[in-house]
Scaffold this active site. Sequence first.
Site, short mmCIF file in Angstrom:
data_model
loop_
_atom_site.label_atom_id
_atom_site.label_comp_id
_atom_site.label_asym_id
_atom_site.label_seq_id
_atom_site.Cartn_x
_atom_site.Cartn_y
_atom_site.Cartn_z
CG ASP A 31 -2.09 0.94 1.08
OD1 ASP A 31 -3.24 0.45 0.95
OD2 ASP A 31 -1.87 2.17 1.09
CG ASN A 86 -12.38 -0.86 4.04
OD1 ASN A 86 -12.76 -1.28 5.14
ND2 ASN A 86 -11.22 -0.25 3.88
CD GLN A 93 -14.89 -0.59 -2.39
OE1 GLN A 93 -16.00 -0.93 -1.97
NE2 GLN A 93 -14.34 -1.09 -3.48
CB VAL A 95 -9.39 1.95 -4.78
CG1 VAL A 95 -9.10 1.45 -6.20
CG2 VAL A 95 -8.40 3.03 -4.38
CG HIS A 99 -8.78 -3.01 -2.39
ND1 HIS A 99 -9.74 -2.29 -3.06
CD2 HIS A 99 -8.60 -2.38 -1.21
CE1 HIS A 99 -10.10 -1.25 -2.34
NE2 HIS A 99 -9.44 -1.29 -1.20
CB ILE A 100 -7.96 -8.81 0.42
CG1 ILE A 100 -9.13 -9.46 -0.33
CG2 ILE A 100 -7.91 -9.28 1.87
CD1 ILE A 100 -9.06 -10.99 -0.37
CG HIS A 101 -6.85 -3.10 3.11
ND1 HIS A 101 -6.12 -1.93 2.94
CD2 HIS A 101 -8.08 -2.83 2.60
CE1 HIS A 101 -6.87 -1.02 2.36
NE2 HIS A 101 -8.07 -1.53 2.14
P1 5GP Z 1 -9.79 1.25 0.47
O1 5GP Z 1 -9.89 2.51 1.30
O2 5GP Z 1 -10.50 1.39 -0.84
O3 5GP Z 1 -10.19 0.00 1.22
O4 5GP Z 1 -8.25 1.03 0.19
C1 5GP Z 1 -7.59 1.60 -0.88
C2 5GP Z 1 -6.11 1.56 -0.55
O5 5GP Z 1 -5.38 1.77 -1.73
C3 5GP Z 1 -5.67 2.61 0.45
O6 5GP Z 1 -5.08 1.99 1.58
C4 5GP Z 1 -4.66 3.45 -0.33
O7 5GP Z 1 -3.57 3.89 0.44
C5 5GP Z 1 -4.24 2.50 -1.43
N1 5GP Z 1 -3.82 3.15 -2.67
C6 5GP Z 1 -4.49 4.13 -3.33
N2 5GP Z 1 -3.83 4.48 -4.46
C7 5GP Z 1 -2.71 3.68 -4.50
C8 5GP Z 1 -1.63 3.57 -5.42
O8 5GP Z 1 -1.54 4.27 -6.44
N3 5GP Z 1 -0.67 2.66 -5.15
C9 5GP Z 1 -0.72 1.85 -4.02
N4 5GP Z 1 0.27 0.97 -3.86
N5 5GP Z 1 -1.75 1.94 -3.13
C10 5GP Z 1 -2.72 2.84 -3.36
#
Ligand code: 5GP
Length: 113
Positions: A31, A86, A93, A95, A99-101
């Site tokens: 991330d 998320n 969420q 993005v 995706h799985i963190h």
């Molecule tokens: P969400 O909030 O949708 O569950 O998680 C999206 C994650 O994607 C966030 O933790 C954010 O830091 C990560 N993220 C967003 N843009 C990029 C990117 O361009 N590259 C990487 N490696 N992570 C990203």
Amino acid sequence: MTSKTIFNKILKGEIPCDEVYSDEWCLAFRDIEPQAPIHILVIPRKGIESMLEAKEEDKELLGHLLWVVTKVAKQEGLTNWRTVINTGLEAGQTVFHLHIHILGGRNFHWPPG
Ligand code: 5GP
């Protein structure tokens, strides 16, 4: 909609990432804004916006993603980790490409914020 996300650009190699695992179904990378010493995202190559849009036909893929979570966590030397998916804006969420963190390397609290 998923074809326009930043993760789709990463999948296509248009934007670089710190890759930790790749196979025909998914990609895992660090991330960009880590919330723990180890913070990795596992994403399917298939453009599913979120768990809300996952279909019955995606069951095998979803199982594979969870198996990759364990594989990557072990690869990172983790024996304790937090797994987060998320789903939707109100759940955090940002993005809209599933995706799985994987979060590890520190203690976590429950309930989450
Ligand atoms: P969400 O909030 O949708 O569950 O998680 C999206 C994650 O994607 C966030 O933790 C954010 O830091 C990560 N993220 C967003 N843009 C990029 C990117 O361009 N590259 C990487 N490696 N992570 C990203």
